[in-house]
Design a protein around this motif. Structure first.
Motif, PDB file in Angstrom:
ATOM      1  N   GLY A   1       0.792  -1.219   0.000  1.00 41.48           N
ATOM      2  CA  GLY A   1       0.000   0.000   0.000  1.00 41.48           C
ATOM      3  C   GLY A   1       0.827   1.272   0.000  1.00 41.48           C
ATOM      4  O   GLY A   1       0.342   2.331  -0.432  1.00 41.48           O
ATOM      5  N   ARG A   2       2.068   1.185   0.428  1.00 38.04           N
ATOM      6  CA  ARG A   2       2.901   2.376   0.574  1.00 38.04           C
ATOM      7  C   ARG A   2       3.829   2.593  -0.616  1.00 38.04           C
ATOM      8  O   ARG A   2       4.124   3.753  -0.970  1.00 38.04           O
ATOM      9  N   PHE A   3       4.306   1.520  -1.229  1.00 44.73           N
ATOM     10  CA  PHE A   3       5.303   1.629  -2.292  1.00 44.73           C
ATOM     11  C   PHE A   3       4.785   1.025  -3.597  1.00 44.73           C
ATOM     12  O   PHE A   3       3.798   0.281  -3.610  1.00 44.73           O
ATOM     13  N   ARG A   4       5.486   1.352  -4.689  1.00 46.30           N
ATOM     14  CA  ARG A   4       5.143   0.797  -6.005  1.00 46.30           C
ATOM     15  C   ARG A   4       5.743  -0.603  -6.114  1.00 46.30           C
ATOM     16  O   ARG A   4       6.849  -0.789  -6.629  1.00 46.30           O
ATOM     17  N   THR A   5       5.028  -1.558  -5.601  1.00 43.86           N
ATOM     18  CA  THR A   5       5.488  -2.941  -5.614  1.00 43.86           C
ATOM     19  C   THR A   5       4.787  -3.704  -6.735  1.00 43.86           C
ATOM     20  O   THR A   5       3.801  -3.240  -7.320  1.00 43.86           O
TER      21      THR A   5
END
Length: 348
Positions: free
Chosen positions: A141-145
Motif C-alpha cells: 500500500g505504501r510503495f510501487r510494488t
C-alpha cells in the motif's frame, strides 16, 4: 604540457564511474497491527520498519519486487544497514547488474525475551500473520510494488533463515522465493537443546532482569514462549521442558516432544512439503566450521530430507563459521543470495 593534460583527462575519466554510482535511499516507517492484542508478554502493536528503495524509484513509474529480510536473534531491524553496510551492497549489486532493482524491507520482530521465532503464540502474538499479511499489505500500500507472490522473496539470517523457511511452510502462497543464510532449527543435531539453558535460573527467575546476561537462557525462554506457551503460568507464561542442571537435569519427554514437533523444520516438513514445492526457488547454506556442530549436522540432514520429499532446493556447505557477516563486499548475500533472487523473482 599535452602529457599533463592527457593524464588529467584519464584521471577524471577514472573517477567518473565512482561519481556517477547510483544510490538508493532508506525510508523508515511504522506498521500498526492487531496481531498482538492479548499477548501475555506485552508486545507493542507498533512495529518499526525500514525499506530500501533503489535508485530511480522517485523519478519513474516502474513497479518492483520486494525482498523481506528477517534478522538474526538480538539483531535490530536496522542492523543490516547501520552495522553491516547492506545499502552499499544493494547499490553496488544493482548497479553492476548482479540483481535487477528491487525493494528490500526489514521489520522489528523482537520480543522482550529477544526473538519471536517468527511463530504464532498466545503469549507473544501472531508473528506469522504480521509478516505474511499486515507487513505485506502495508508495503504494497505504501510503495510501487509488484503485489503478487511471484515478486515477493524472503531472505533470513540464521534465526531469520529459520523464519524464512518456516513462513514459506505455514503461510504458503504469499512469497515465492526463499534464501536462508545458515538457518538454525532445521532438525536435531549432535547435542540436545537442554544443554544450553540454565533451567534452575529460569525456574527461579521472576523477571527478565533475573536472567541478567545469560544469553542462552533468554534465547530458549523466547523459544518456550513461542512453542510451549502457557497463558496461565506467570511470569513468563511458558512451560519448561526440563528442570535442574547437570547431573540433576530431569527432562519432561512429553513437553520435549511437543517442543520439537512445533519448532523443528524437519518435523514440520511432512505436512508442508507440497507448499514448499510450489516455490519458484528455495536455497539455504551453512558454514562448515560453526562451533555448534548441531547446525552443520542438522542442515546436512535437512537438505537430504527435502530431497526425500521431492522438494527442489539448492543447499551449500561453505568454508565459514557462525558469527561471520554476510553483507560484506563479495559476501554471501552479494555473491549468492542476490543472484538467486535475480533468477527466481518476477520483475516488471
Amino acid at each position: 604540457m599535452r602529457g599533463v593534460l592527457w593524464s588529467c583527462v584519464v584521471f577524471l575519466l577514472a573517477l567518473a564511474p565512482l561519481a556517477a554510482r547510483a544510490e538508493g535511499r532508506l525510508v523508515d516507517f511504522e506498521v500498526a497491527s492487531r496481531r498482538f492484542d492479548g499477548a501475555k508478554v506485552g508486545i507493542s502493536p507498533i512495529r518499526k520498519v525500514v525499506a530500501y528503495l533503489p535508485d530511480g524509484y522517485e523519478a519513474g513509474s516502474l513497479r518492483y519486487p520486494v525482498l523481506y529480510f528477517l534478522p538474526n536473534l538480538f539483531d535490530g531491524h536496522r542492523a543490516l544497514f547501520d552495522r553491516d553496510g547492506a545499502k552499499a551492497v544493494l547499490d553496488r549489486a544493482i548497479a553492476d547488474g548482479t540483481v535487477p532493482p528491487l525493494i528490500l524491507v526489514s521489520a522489528d520482530f523482537s520480543t522482550p525475551a529477544g526473538s519471536s521465532f517468527y511463530a504464532t503464540s498466545p503469549v507473544t502474538g501472531d508473528w506469522t500473520g504480521f509478516l505474511s499479511k499486515d507487513l505485506v499489505a502495508a508495503v504494497d500500500g505504501r510503495f510501487r510494488t509488484l503485489p503478487v507472490p511471484a515478486s515477493r522473496g524472503l531472505l533470513g539470517d540464521r534465526m531469520g533463515g529459520y523464519g524464512a523457511i518456516r513462513t514459506a511452510m505455514v503461510a504458503p502462497g504469499v512469497f515465492s522465493s526463499v534464501y536462508a543464510l545458515h538457518p538454525v532449527g532445521t532438525g536435531v543435531g549432535l547435542q540436545t537443546m537442554h544443554s544450553r539453558p540454565n533451567f534452575e535460573r529460569l525456574a527461579a527467575a521472576r523477571s527478565l532482569d533475573d536472567l541478567g546476561d545469560d544469553g542462552f537462557s533468554r534465547v530458549f525462554l523466547g523459544m518456550y514462549q513461542a512453542f510451549l506457551p502457557n497463558p496461565d503460568k506467570p511470569p513468563f507464561y511458558a512451560d519448561l521442558p526440563a528442570s535442574g542442571r547437570g547431573e540433576s537435569l530431569a527432562t519432561d519427554p512429553v513437553l520435549t516432544g511437543k517442543l520439537q514437533n512445533a519448532f523443528l523444520l524437519d518435523r514440520l516438513l511432512p505436512a508442508h512439503a507440497t507448499d514448499l514445492k510450489s516455490l519458484r526457488g528455495l536455497m539455504f547454506d551453512w558454514g562448515r566450521f560453526d562451533g555448534n556442530a548441531d547446525h552443520v549436522v542438522a542442515n546436512r540432514a535437512f537438505a537430504g530430507l527435502l530431497e526425500e520429499f521431492g522438494v527442489p532446493n539448492e543447499a551449500e556447505e561453505y568454508r565459514g563459521w557462525w558469527g561471520e557477516r554476510h553483507w560484506t563486499p563479495g559476501g554471501r548475500v552479494e555473491a549468492r543470495a542476490l543472484p538467486f533472487f535475480g533468477r527466481t523473482l518476477a520483475f516488471d
